[in-house]
Enzyme design. Structure first.
Site, mmCIF file in Angstrom:
data_model
loop_
_atom_site.group_PDB
_atom_site.id
_atom_site.type_symbol
_atom_site.label_atom_id
_atom_site.label_comp_id
_atom_site.label_asym_id
_atom_site.label_seq_id
_atom_site.Cartn_x
_atom_site.Cartn_y
_atom_site.Cartn_z
ATOM 1 N N SER A 53 0.830 -1.204 0.000
ATOM 2 C CA SER A 53 0.000 0.000 0.000
ATOM 3 C C SER A 53 0.864 1.253 0.000
ATOM 4 O O SER A 53 2.067 1.193 0.228
ATOM 5 C CB SER A 53 -0.892 0.003 1.239
ATOM 6 N N LYS A 54 0.188 2.359 -0.230
ATOM 7 C CA LYS A 54 0.884 3.647 -0.227
ATOM 8 C C LYS A 54 1.552 3.857 1.141
ATOM 9 O O LYS A 54 2.653 4.405 1.233
ATOM 10 C CB LYS A 54 -0.128 4.760 -0.519
#
Ligand code: GLU
Length: 509
Positions: free
Chosen positions: A265-266
């Site tokens: 994920s970011k």
């Protein structure tokens, strides 16, 4: 199933920047199409107006262009199946929803969001998850529970509704996946998903299947997160009478966090300092900036080479591939089933490899630009010489200035650790004595300079390590950098002496 010409599509929704997982999906589609002389289509799936993010579509197109993933049909380039933006195809979908309604494969549902929420809560209270299924639809407000006249009257009066697929009871639905083999789904576990909303818009499921059919897509290659939707899609093909020409499915494994547990994920990127997006992205609502590979100093070819290995392998030891080589060797059979751990160090390694082999102008143009901004005038051949010498130490294009600035500017400070470890007692006096000799080297080339410096140190029985380290710290500001004689030669004897004098004055050990 389909035996038609190879036509694949990348079908992103413009809901934000494209995650590297999305780029990988586009890449695999592209490689597969190119390998088989097929078509690669870019379709924008923007039916969910509520999630539309301005700038996202442009971002997707620019990202693919930067990566060298060209599509030969789609948004921006056109083609025989235009338009390719689903919002512009709006009028095409209703007729298919109507066919499904007529066949009894879909039904009207009038439950409001509040009503559904209340049922959901009731289920949660009993530790159950609510789904709109063959079982629960019997208690809800739809064209099964309402009689035909009431349904008709509600529709005429303009009551908000959705059209839901009618999932058959107790059936095993087979999805044949090119990566996973046969995957079986129990229909009773599937939700009667919404296909069409009263705002006149289809949902993802209907629009996706209709478009894949109308666009004659032969293979659907997409992320694993869509596997649970695949049985629903198979049913839609069946209900619409298109099963014979249904595309082949291939669901790609997830890209996992570097530690391996869960989807990348970011937040992982922020936490560990690497981008998860191809290009930098500025959120149009919050102004938040997310880093990108391009701005982070990666070469697109290196990025692609790194990405292709996240889920696929060539079956050989070869690691470096041009796009054409990838096209030649790529097969769906060599895509793995299990998730691929993202390795930020490996990404840097690929970039380093590509920088070594890339045209030197990639570095020298960048450096020239920085020098221009700083109003530092340096002959072009010196810039090229410096880049040639330093490229081996560069992993990211963005490092060029940090790694080379000492060639152009005297160090303002001296790295404390280098001074502590390598600036020995007595260095100040020895350097002072050495200055006239260094001055005398003005007309020597780097080779001669190296030899003369060496001979001088030997003849005067000086400590080689002490002298070399102290000169290096004086010139570079730390104990790193390339060959010392080359540095003296490039920055000039005058400037070298000035830096040595400054270091002798400022460094006291
Ligand atoms: N619009 C979907 C997405 O955003 C496409 C899924 C598919 O390829 O079917 O990923």
């Amino acid at each position: 199933m389909s035996t038609k010409a190879i036509r694949v599509r990348f079908a992103p929704s413009p809901t934000g920047p494209l995650h590297i997982g999305g780029v990988r999906t586009a890449l695999y589609n592209y490689l597969f199409a190119k390998k088989h002389g097929g078509d690669f289509i870019l379709r924008i799936e923007d039916t969910d107006q509520g999630r539309f993010v301005p700038g996202a579509e442009e971002y997707i197109i620019e990202s693919l262009r930067w990566c060298g993933i060209d599509f030969n049909e789609g948004v921006g380039v056109g083609g025989t199946h235009a338009p390719y933006r689903q919002s512009e195809r709006k009028e095409m979908y209703r007729q298919y929803a109507d066919i499904l309604l007529e066949k009894g494969c879909a039904y009207y549902a009038f439950d409001t969001a509040e009503e559904l929420d209340a049922v959901r809560k009731q289920f949660e209270a009993e530790k159950k998850t609510f789904q709109y299924t063959a079982e629960t639809r019997k208690q809800l407000k739809n064209s099964f529970t309402l009689d035909a006249d009431t349904t008709k009257a509600m529709l005429i009066s303009g009551q908000a509704y959705v059209i839901r697929i009618c999932i058959p009871e107790n059936e095993t639905i087979l999805v044949n996946d090119l990566i996973r083999g046969e995957v079986h789904f129990q229909s009773s576990l599937l939700d009667d998903k919404v296909l069409f909303k009263s705002d006149g818009m289809p949902t993802y499921h209907l629009a996706n299947v209709v478009d894949d059919h109308l666009m004659e897509i032969s293979h659907v290659i997409r992320g694993e997160e869509w596997l649970p939707s695949a049985p629903l899609h198979v049913l839609l093909y069946r209900f619409l009478g298109w099963e014979e020409t249904m595309p082949h499915f291939a669901h790609l494994p997830l890209i996992l966090k570097p530690e391996g547990n869960g989807k990348l994920s970011k937040r992982d990127g922020d936490r560990m300092g690497f981008p998860v997006f191809p290009l930098q992205w500025t959120d149009p609502f919050t102004g938040d900036i997310s880093s990108g590979y391009r701005e982070g100093g990666y070469l697109p070819d290196a990025f692609i080479n790194m990405l292709v290995f996240l889920g696929w392998n060539p079956g050989t030891e070869q690691e470096l591939f041009t796009m054409q080589e990838l096209i030649d060797v790529f097969t769906i059979e060599r895509i793995g089933k299990s998730g691929a751990k993202f390795d930020p160090e490996k990404a840097r390694w690929f970039n380093h490899q590509y920088i070594q082999h890339a045209d030197l102008s990639i570095l020298s143009d960048r450096l020239t630009e920085i020098l221009k901004e700083k109003h530092i005038e340096v002959p072009n051949d010196t810039v090229i010489k410096i880049c040639e010498m330093m490229k081996e130490r560069i992993h990211l294009l963005t490092e060029i200035w940090d790694k080379t600035n000492f060639f152009f500017l005297a160090p303002e400070t001296f790295d404390a650790k280098s001074v502590k470890d390598k600036w020995k007692t007595g260095a100040n006096d020895v350097l002072k004595e050495l200055l006239p000799f260094i001055h005398s080297l003005a007309n020597s080339n780097a080779e001669e300079l190296k030899e003369k410096l060496h001979d001088y140190i030997m003849e005067h029985q000086l400590n080689m390590g002490l002298v070399m380290n102290a000169i290096r710290i004086s010139l570079v500001g730390s104990s790193s950098g390339p060959d010392l004689a080359t540095i003296i030669h490039l920055i000039g004897v005058e400037e070298s002496c000035r830096r040595i004098e400054k270091a002798v004055q400022e460094i006291t050990t």
